[in-house]
Design an enzyme around this catalytic site. Structure first.
Site, PDB file in Angstrom:
ATOM      1  N   ASN A  89     -29.254 -15.870 141.833  1.00  0.00           N
ATOM      2  CA  ASN A  89     -28.740 -16.301 140.531  1.00  0.00           C
ATOM      3  C   ASN A  89     -27.243 -16.588 140.545  1.00  0.00           C
ATOM      4  O   ASN A  89     -26.760 -17.360 139.707  1.00  0.00           O
ATOM      5  CB  ASN A  89     -29.042 -15.224 139.483  1.00  0.00           C
ATOM      6  CG  ASN A  89     -28.307 -15.466 138.190  1.00  0.00           C
ATOM      7  OD1 ASN A  89     -28.634 -16.365 137.430  1.00  0.00           O
ATOM      8  ND2 ASN A  89     -27.269 -14.666 137.930  1.00  0.00           N
ATOM      9  N   TYR A 154     -21.028 -29.086 140.755  1.00  0.00           N
ATOM     10  CA  TYR A 154     -22.086 -28.240 140.200  1.00  0.00           C
ATOM     11  C   TYR A 154     -23.432 -28.950 140.266  1.00  0.00           C
ATOM     12  O   TYR A 154     -24.426 -28.375 140.734  1.00  0.00           O
ATOM     13  CB  TYR A 154     -21.745 -27.873 138.757  1.00  0.00           C
ATOM     14  CG  TYR A 154     -22.743 -26.939 138.118  1.00  0.00           C
ATOM     15  CD1 TYR A 154     -22.781 -25.594 138.460  1.00  0.00           C
ATOM     16  CD2 TYR A 154     -23.660 -27.399 137.169  1.00  0.00           C
ATOM     17  CE1 TYR A 154     -23.699 -24.730 137.884  1.00  0.00           C
ATOM     18  CE2 TYR A 154     -24.580 -26.549 136.589  1.00  0.00           C
ATOM     19  CZ  TYR A 154     -24.591 -25.215 136.950  1.00  0.00           C
ATOM     20  OH  TYR A 154     -25.508 -24.358 136.379  1.00  0.00           O
TER      21      TYR A 154
END
Length: 248
Positions: A89, A154
């Site tokens: 995560n 990203y």
């Protein structure tokens, strides 16, 4: 969904999706290993997990450093003797313009955390997951599928994570290890503040989604638990979008 005595590592679990995921696994009886760089925030998550289940193992580590990433798996095995679930995560975002002179510094930092660390932890975890017939859940993003001009590193990192997940799911299927993706859209965490996107509010972001809402971290955590559970035993290489319709 019971995870009684299952051992679960959740990276980036000092806040947001990671913290919510750690708490949900704790509720279901798991031994959870929470991993992050902020010790104070991790202690807060530890207390929240302890209130609903077993006290988690707290590991303060920077998983972009290979020795610290390796220590996460080593300490997990030393403490619990096995590993059943890895939740990759940990991640970061930042507004970055490819025309900026410092673009590559930000690019390398984001790719290293969002993609390379997940690849390395997966590599380290596989021998232990073979034994338990465990599984991996990677937290990606709706941004892996849409173009955002000021978030190139990203978007690229999450697209790479998606393809890695599918490749490794195919490789590990004969070993009875499942690997899946959860792709959130906007989630009410501290990501806006951390990424420097101070011109936005969650209300503004919510209005951009077809469902006109922002998810809570617990919604993502519930999907993670489903994919990690026996209820999803026939699911591997899948990408579950929990994005309020963002990718529509």
């Amino acid at each position: 969904m019971s995870f009684l005595n299952k051992v679960v590592v959740v990276t980036g679990s000092s806040s947001g999706i990671g913290a919510a995921t750690a708490k949900e696994f704790s509720k279901e009886g798991a031994h959870v290993v929470i991993v992050g760089r902020n010790e104070e925030k991790l202690k807060n998550v530890r207390d929240q997990c302890d209130n609903v289940g077993k006290e988690p193992l707290v590991l303060v580590a920077d998983i972009t450093k290979e020795d610290e990433a390796k220590s996460v798996i080593d300490k997990t095995i030393t403490t619990y003797g096995k590993l059943d679930v890895l939740v990759n995560n940990a991640g970061m975002s930042r507004e970055v313009d490819i025309l900026d002179k410092n673009f590559m510094e930000d690019y390398d930092r984001i790719i290293t955390l969002n993609l390379r660390s997940a690849v390395y932890l997966t590599h380290l975890a596989i021998p232990h997951l073979i034994v338990t017939k465990g599984n991996i859940v990677n937290i990606s993003s709706a941004f892996a599928k849409i173009h955002v001009a000021n978030a190139i590193p990203y978007c690229t990192s999450k697209a790479g994570l998606n393809h890695f997940t599918k490749c490794v799911a195919a490789r590990l299927a004969p070993l009875n290890i499942r690997v899946n993706i959860v792709s959130p859209g906007p989630v009410r965490t501290d990501i806006l503040e951390n990424s420097g996107m101070t011109n936005y509010t969650w209300d503004m972001v919510g209005e951009t989604t077809p469902l006109k809402r922002v998810s809570e971290p617990e919604e993502i955590a519930e999907t993670v638990l489903f994919l990690a559970s026996e209820k999803a035993k026939s699911i591997t290489g899948a990408d579950y979008a929990v994005d309020n319709g963002t990718t529509l």
